[in-house]
Motif scaffolding. Structure first.
Motif, PDB file in Angstrom:
ATOM      1  N   UNK A  96     -35.618 -28.856  -9.626  1.00 31.84           N
ATOM      2  CA  UNK A  96     -35.281 -30.077 -10.361  1.00 31.84           C
ATOM      3  C   UNK A  96     -36.345 -30.473 -11.382  1.00 31.84           C
ATOM      4  N   UNK A  97     -37.633 -30.323 -11.043  1.00 30.93           N
ATOM      5  CA  UNK A  97     -38.689 -30.759 -11.957  1.00 30.93           C
ATOM      6  C   UNK A  97     -38.797 -29.880 -13.200  1.00 30.93           C
ATOM      7  N   UNK A  98     -38.189 -28.689 -13.199  1.00 30.15           N
ATOM      8  CA  UNK A  98     -38.268 -27.803 -14.351  1.00 30.15           C
ATOM      9  C   UNK A  98     -37.064 -27.926 -15.276  1.00 30.15           C
ATOM     10  N   UNK A  99     -36.076 -28.690 -14.900  1.00 28.30           N
ATOM     11  CA  UNK A  99     -34.886 -28.843 -15.720  1.00 28.30           C
ATOM     12  C   UNK A  99     -35.154 -29.784 -16.895  1.00 28.30           C
ATOM     13  N   UNK A 100     -34.514 -29.493 -18.001  1.00 27.80           N
ATOM     14  CA  UNK A 100     -34.600 -30.382 -19.150  1.00 27.80           C
ATOM     15  C   UNK A 100     -33.696 -31.590 -18.922  1.00 27.80           C
ATOM     16  N   UNK A 101     -33.891 -32.614 -19.719  1.00 28.56           N
ATOM     17  CA  UNK A 101     -33.025 -33.796 -19.625  1.00 28.56           C
ATOM     18  C   UNK A 101     -31.577 -33.400 -19.892  1.00 28.56           C
ATOM     19  N   UNK A 102     -31.377 -32.482 -20.843  1.00 23.75           N
ATOM     20  CA  UNK A 102     -30.015 -32.046 -21.165  1.00 23.75           C
ATOM     21  C   UNK A 102     -29.379 -31.351 -19.968  1.00 23.75           C
ATOM     22  N   UNK A 103     -30.115 -30.483 -19.307  1.00 28.30           N
ATOM     23  CA  UNK A 103     -29.566 -29.776 -18.155  1.00 28.30           C
ATOM     24  C   UNK A 103     -29.271 -30.737 -17.006  1.00 28.30           C
ATOM     25  N   UNK A 104     -30.117 -31.724 -16.826  1.00 34.58           N
ATOM     26  CA  UNK A 104     -29.849 -32.722 -15.778  1.00 34.58           C
ATOM     27  C   UNK A 104     -28.572 -33.496 -16.091  1.00 34.58           C
ATOM     28  N   UNK A 105     -28.385 -33.857 -17.353  1.00 31.50           N
ATOM     29  CA  UNK A 105     -27.160 -34.558 -17.742  1.00 31.50           C
ATOM     30  C   UNK A 105     -25.944 -33.669 -17.513  1.00 31.50           C
ATOM     31  N   UNK A 106     -26.052 -32.405 -17.891  1.00 29.38           N
ATOM     32  CA  UNK A 106     -24.952 -31.456 -17.668  1.00 29.38           C
ATOM     33  C   UNK A 106     -24.619 -31.393 -16.175  1.00 29.38           C
TER      34      UNK A 106
END
Length: 74
Positions: free
Chosen positions: A5-15
């Protein structure tokens, strides 16, 4: 294997959140772009209010991206 989770971008988290919510898969990237454009617009506004015009200009999303994400041409 998914990314931590800490390596995900904001865009990937939104996706990920839109996918978990059951949004139609073809709409997920557009909604993620729109969400981040809103966030970036808010950040740019706060920077302008604090007198940081140059920084705000770097953060402000491209108006064409915003129009496309929010369906202005649809």
């Amino acid at each position: 294997m998914s990314e931590p989770e800490e390596e995900k971008t904001a865009w990937q988290r939104a996706v990920d959140l839109f996918q978990e919510a059951g949004l139609r898969p073809d709409l997920v990237p557009t909604y993620a772009d729109a969400l981040l454009a809103l966030r970036d617009t808010e950040i740019a506004s706060k920077l302008r209010q604090a007198g940081h015009e140059q920084a705000a200009a770097l953060v402000q999303p491209d108006p064409d991206l915003v129009d496309a994400a929010w369906g202005e041409d649809r």
